[in-house]
Structure formats: C-alpha cells, structure tokens
Design an enzyme around this catalytic site. Structure first.
Site, mmCIF file in Angstrom:
data_model
loop_
_atom_site.group_PDB
_atom_site.id
_atom_site.type_symbol
_atom_site.label_atom_id
_atom_site.label_comp_id
_atom_site.label_asym_id
_atom_site.label_seq_id
_atom_site.Cartn_x
_atom_site.Cartn_y
_atom_site.Cartn_z
ATOM 1 N N ASN A 171 6.341 -44.846 12.224
ATOM 2 C CA ASN A 171 5.792 -43.503 12.309
ATOM 3 C C ASN A 171 5.820 -43.093 13.779
ATOM 4 O OD1 ASN A 171 4.354 -41.169 12.192
ATOM 5 N ND2 ASN A 171 2.544 -42.039 11.214
ATOM 6 N N LYS B 279 4.083 -45.984 15.828
ATOM 7 C CA LYS B 279 3.285 -46.946 15.053
ATOM 8 C C LYS B 279 4.213 -47.685 14.117
ATOM 9 C CE LYS B 279 -0.647 -43.872 14.793
ATOM 10 N NZ LYS B 279 -1.257 -42.885 13.963
ATOM 11 N N ARG C 255 8.892 -42.331 8.764
ATOM 12 C CA ARG C 255 8.134 -41.192 8.264
ATOM 13 C C ARG C 255 8.667 -39.929 8.946
ATOM 14 N NH1 ARG C 255 2.483 -38.927 10.318
ATOM 15 N NH2 ARG C 255 2.212 -37.384 8.711
ATOM 16 N N HIS D 72 1.229 -34.764 3.731
ATOM 17 C CA HIS D 72 0.561 -35.978 3.234
ATOM 18 C C HIS D 72 1.116 -36.416 1.879
ATOM 19 C CE1 HIS D 72 -3.371 -34.921 5.597
ATOM 20 N NE2 HIS D 72 -2.600 -35.737 6.314
ATOM 21 N N HIS E 260 -7.010 -36.435 0.342
ATOM 22 C CA HIS E 260 -6.710 -37.203 1.552
ATOM 23 C C HIS E 260 -7.583 -36.614 2.659
ATOM 24 C CE1 HIS E 260 -3.866 -39.449 4.289
ATOM 25 N NE2 HIS E 260 -4.462 -38.626 5.133
ATOM 26 N N LEU E 261 -8.691 -37.290 2.949
ATOM 27 C CA LEU E 261 -9.641 -36.750 3.927
ATOM 28 C C LEU E 261 -9.650 -37.625 5.170
ATOM 29 C CD1 LEU E 261 -12.612 -36.048 1.439
ATOM 30 C CD2 LEU E 261 -10.713 -34.527 2.029
ATOM 31 N N GLY E 262 -8.781 -37.309 6.104
ATOM 32 C CA GLY E 262 -8.753 -38.014 7.387
ATOM 33 C C GLY E 262 -8.986 -36.987 8.477
ATOM 34 N N ARG F 260 -8.394 -28.773 12.950
ATOM 35 C CA ARG F 260 -7.652 -27.629 12.398
ATOM 36 C C ARG F 260 -8.583 -26.752 11.582
ATOM 37 N NH1 ARG F 260 -3.474 -31.413 10.010
ATOM 38 N NH2 ARG F 260 -2.205 -32.038 11.777
ATOM 39 N N LEU G 234 -16.178 -37.234 12.325
ATOM 40 C CA LEU G 234 -17.314 -37.033 11.414
ATOM 41 C C LEU G 234 -18.487 -37.965 11.723
ATOM 42 C CD1 LEU G 234 -18.297 -35.509 8.871
ATOM 43 C CD2 LEU G 234 -17.354 -37.378 7.530
ATOM 44 N N ARG G 235 -18.187 -39.169 12.234
ATOM 45 C CA ARG G 235 -19.275 -40.110 12.532
ATOM 46 C C ARG G 235 -20.214 -39.536 13.590
ATOM 47 N NH1 ARG G 235 -14.892 -44.828 12.750
ATOM 48 N NH2 ARG G 235 -13.806 -43.013 13.563
ATOM 49 N N GLY H 105 -9.356 -41.864 6.159
ATOM 50 C CA GLY H 105 -10.511 -42.247 6.988
ATOM 51 C C GLY H 105 -11.870 -41.834 6.446
ATOM 52 N N GLU I 26 0.231 -45.527 3.537
ATOM 53 C CA GLU I 26 1.477 -44.768 3.663
ATOM 54 C C GLU I 26 2.628 -45.659 4.111
ATOM 55 O OE1 GLU I 26 -1.080 -41.974 5.797
ATOM 56 O OE2 GLU I 26 0.275 -40.407 5.119
HETATM 57 P P1 ADP Z 1 -5.590 -39.641 10.627
HETATM 58 O O1 ADP Z 1 -5.467 -38.296 9.970
HETATM 59 O O2 ADP Z 1 -5.583 -39.583 12.108
HETATM 60 O O3 ADP Z 1 -4.707 -40.699 10.030
HETATM 61 P P2 ADP Z 1 -7.731 -41.168 9.444
HETATM 62 O O4 ADP Z 1 -7.333 -41.102 8.026
HETATM 63 O O5 ADP Z 1 -7.625 -42.472 10.160
HETATM 64 O O6 ADP Z 1 -7.080 -40.023 10.309
HETATM 65 O O7 ADP Z 1 -9.258 -40.665 9.544
HETATM 66 C C1 ADP Z 1 -9.918 -40.633 10.766
HETATM 67 C C2 ADP Z 1 -11.272 -39.966 10.585
HETATM 68 O O8 ADP Z 1 -12.023 -40.656 9.588
HETATM 69 C C3 ADP Z 1 -12.137 -40.035 11.832
HETATM 70 O O9 ADP Z 1 -11.889 -38.926 12.645
HETATM 71 C C4 ADP Z 1 -13.547 -39.988 11.274
HETATM 72 O O10 ADP Z 1 -13.959 -38.644 11.205
HETATM 73 C C5 ADP Z 1 -13.402 -40.472 9.853
HETATM 74 N N1 ADP Z 1 -14.134 -41.716 9.586
HETATM 75 C C6 ADP Z 1 -13.696 -42.973 9.708
HETATM 76 N N2 ADP Z 1 -14.665 -43.864 9.374
HETATM 77 C C7 ADP Z 1 -15.743 -43.127 9.027
HETATM 78 C C8 ADP Z 1 -17.080 -43.423 8.588
HETATM 79 N N3 ADP Z 1 -17.498 -44.669 8.408
HETATM 80 N N4 ADP Z 1 -17.906 -42.391 8.347
HETATM 81 C C9 ADP Z 1 -17.493 -41.121 8.512
HETATM 82 N N5 ADP Z 1 -16.270 -40.785 8.917
HETATM 83 C C10 ADP Z 1 -15.406 -41.759 9.176
#
Ligand code: ADP
Length: 396
Positions: free
Chosen positions: A8, A15, A90, A179, A207-209, A240, A283-284, A330, A383
C-alpha cells in the site's frame, strides 16, 4: 514456500504485509515512513514478533522497496527473493475501467496513472510503488487491486448525481465509492459467520476508521455506498466533512477568499470530528474530552452516530431488508462505546446489543442479543490479506 506481498504505497509511505500462501499466514509486516522527507524511517515486524527499526534517509519509493527486500533477507524472513512469487498493489481509483483486480502490464500502469485525476493524492503514489517493485522483482505476478472495483456493481440510479447527464458521459462525474476491498472482505466473512450463502444476504457494512464509509451489500454485491466521486462524501470522518451542501463550498470560498484547492484541504483535512470538536481527529481523544464535559467533543460523537444511523436507515429502506450489520476498521473494531451507542440508536430495527460480548469479546463475533431484530457483527478487516488472495487468482 510461496509468498505474496501486499503493498500500500502512499505519497511518502509504503506499507507492506508478507503472507505465506495459500496458507494465508502473515509472516511479516511493516512500513516505510517519510520517503523523500527528512527523518525517513523503516519498521519491520519479524515472524517472532520482534520489531526492527531503521532510521536512514530514503529518497524515493525504489529505495524503500530495495531496503524492504534487503531486510527480508537480512533478518532471514526469506531465504531468497525467489520465494516471493506475487505482489498485490492497492490502487485507490480504478474509475469505470477496472471492475476487478487485474494483472499489471504497461497498459494497465498507464491507465492507473491516467486515473490520477480522480485521486490526485493516491494513484500517482500507487503507480510509483508499482514501478519500484517491477524494477526490483520484474518477473513475479504483479496485480493491482482497486478500492473502487467492488462498487462497480452499483445500479445507475445509485451512482449518478442529479447534475447534467453530460458531466457523467464527458468527465466521468459519478459516484465511485472507496474501501471496496474492505467492504467485500467483511461481507464474505459475515456470510461465513452467519452460516448462510452471501448471495442470499442483505448486509450493511460499516468501515469506521479515520476514513469511514458505509455500504449496502445486496447478495454479495455493492448496491449503494456512502463515499462518492471521491472519499470526501458520506458520513463524518476523522478530518473529512462527509456530505455537505455543495453551495456552502462556494459561499465559504467567497467569504474566506479561498482557492478551490484551499477549500478542498479544509474539507479533507480540517473538518469532520476534528473540525467539530476542535480537539483531535482521533476518537479516543474526543471520548476523553467528552467525559471531561467538553460540549463540542460530545457534539462530534453525536453527529458521527447520527450520520451512521441515517445511512443505515436509508440503506435498509433501499434494500427493503437487512439481515445483518457489520462493524469494522479502527473505530468499528475497537470502540465498544461507539457500537453500543449506534446499536441503541437503531430502535426502529429492534437492534439489541449483548453488552458483555460487545465490550469483552474479541475478534470476529456476533454482538447482538438473542432477541435482536438484526444480527450485529464485529469483523476485523484485513485489506492486505484480501489483496494477497486476489494475487493468488492470477498465479500460474
Ligand atoms: P485508517 O483509516 O487510517 O486505516 P483505522 O482503521 O486504523 O484508520 O482507524 C483509526 C482510528 O480508529 C483512530 O483515528 C481512532 O479514532 C480509532 N480508534 C482506534 N482504537 C480505538 C478505540 N479503542 N476507541 C475509539 N477509537 C479508536
């Protein structure tokens, strides 16, 4: 001892994940960061879980690929380059040309470069990664896997925007989504977990990252998806904006005397959870601030949840049925709080979450209670494995 490597490549990163195939075991993974920028560094994880870090200038992607391959040998992760028989790259934008993964030849490479217009930050870097690998390992099976391919099954009514039709035919102005590799992978795994044929299922995959998208997967095919012409559209993301009224863009450009590029940077990098909360894109951090009583942090969480609930509602209505919803990436995999909130907001579907399994369970699992109206699953995405699996299809 055949191995396939998934790559990637971003503008300044590369990566990778190395798999033993067809067993699908991960042997090594890692990342080159800050390629061509001061402070370049390389991290690689060995099969025994050790992390090796190298800090040295890495001027371009070719040097990054060389360093990576050299270290695979040096750390005895492979005995010779002959063990690597395939590479999967990718690629973010495949336009309407690439409806599936494809073997890379000169023409395909040119097409990927030409699609740069649709993903300026990504396709160029993806092509550089492909070229760098071709130069070092010219004879292995080299496959491009596109983020957009899975969504090429969207019906016309779901991919066309309500703008003059000629903009679609003349300039390709339509929804492409993103995605796709992840949505496809988790929907297949969901069908396995449910013990039912994917062809029979109506699923909503989330897909919530940092980037986030939601897809309606009908019978294993993408039917609608929240990202649009670019990954900027859909739900609120880390930085975004997601969906906004298009006329607000020109209004703010005029008010703030911004160029279209400057406005685009704001919508892509300074909006979303970061923009609303003013705290962080992560989010953390926002959860922590919310617990400290920060109203804007609370608002960011509320808006994120509400966006997701709206998409689930509209996709359920569009498909006329939902058999299961899937959390991944994530936030989807790690935030039990977010899953609990979203579950609680889906009263219309009589969703009930098993709070214990949701919070304390691990890995691929159902998190719904017995009497829930819909099945709710957590499925870690992979992925890179999905990319490696695609490469296998093309190996002779
Ligand atoms: P990317 O789109 O960069 O691949 P990821 O799928 O790795 O992103 O998701 C990263 C996001 O996941 C971080 O920005 C964070 O907001 C969230 N995240 C990861 N672990 C936790 C957790 N334990 N609690 C809340 N949010 C989390």
């Amino acid at each position: 001892m055949e191995k396939t490597i998934a790559i990637n490549a971003g503008s300044s990163t590369l990566k990778f994940k190395l798999f033993e195939m067809p067993e699908e075991t991960t042997i090594s993974s890692g990342q080159v960061d800050r390629i061509g920028i001061e402070g370049s560094n390389f991290v690689i994880k060995t099969p025994d879980g050790k992390k090796v870090e190298i800090d040295k200038p890495i001027k371009d992607h070719e040097e990054a690929v060389n360093l990576l391959l050299e270290q695979l040998l040096k750390l005895k992760i492979i005995k010779s380059y002959d063990e690597i028989t395939g590479v999967g790259h990718r690629v973010v934008a495949g336009g309407e040309i690439f409806t599936d993964a494809t073997l890379i030849d000169d023409k395909v490479l040119q097409q990927i470069e030409a699609l740069k217009e649709y993903a300026p930050l990504h396709n160029g870097a993806n092509a550089v990664g492909i070229k760098a690998f071709k130069k070092v390992l010219p004879n292995i099976t080299s496959v491009a896997v596109f983020d957009t391919s899975f969504h090429q099954t969207l019906p016309e009514k779901n991919y066309l925007y309500s703008i003059p039709y000629e903009y679609y035919t003349d300039y390709g102005a339509r929804k492409y989504g993103a995605h796709g590799t992840s949505h496809q992978y988790v929907s297949k795994r969901a069908a396995k977990l449910m013990g039912r044929p994917l062809e029979e299922l109506d699923l909503i995959t989330m897909h919530l990252g940092a980037g986030a998208s939601i897809t309606a997967v009908k019978g294993g095919k993408s039917f609608d998806t929240s990202m649009g012409f670019t990954p900027l559209a859909g739900i609120t993301m880390a930085t975004r904006s997601g969906d906004i009224d298009a006329s607000l863009v020109s209004f703010l450009e005029r008010k703030l005397e911004l160029s279209p590029d400057e406005m685009s940077t704001i919508l892509n990098n300074k909006s979303g959870l970061l923009g609303i909360s003013g705290v962080s894109p992560d989010l953390r951090d926002i959860e922590d601030e919310k617990d400290n009583g920060n109203h804007r942090a609370e608002l960011a969480v509320d808006i994120f949840v509400n966006n997701i609930v709206k998409y689930i509602g509209s996709y359920a209505a569009e498909m006329g049925n939902v058999d299961g919803i899937v959390f991944t990436a994530g936030i989807g995999e790690n935030s039990w709080k977010m899953r609990k909130r979203i579950g609680a907001a889906l009263k219309l579907f009589n969703v009930k979450i098993d709070l214990d399994v949701n919070q304390n369970g691990k890995g691929e699992r159902f998190i719904n209670a017995e009497d829930s109206g819909i099945k709710v699953m957590v499925i870690p995405t992979n992925e890179e494995l999905a990319i490696a699996q695609q490469v296998e299809r093309f190996k002779k």
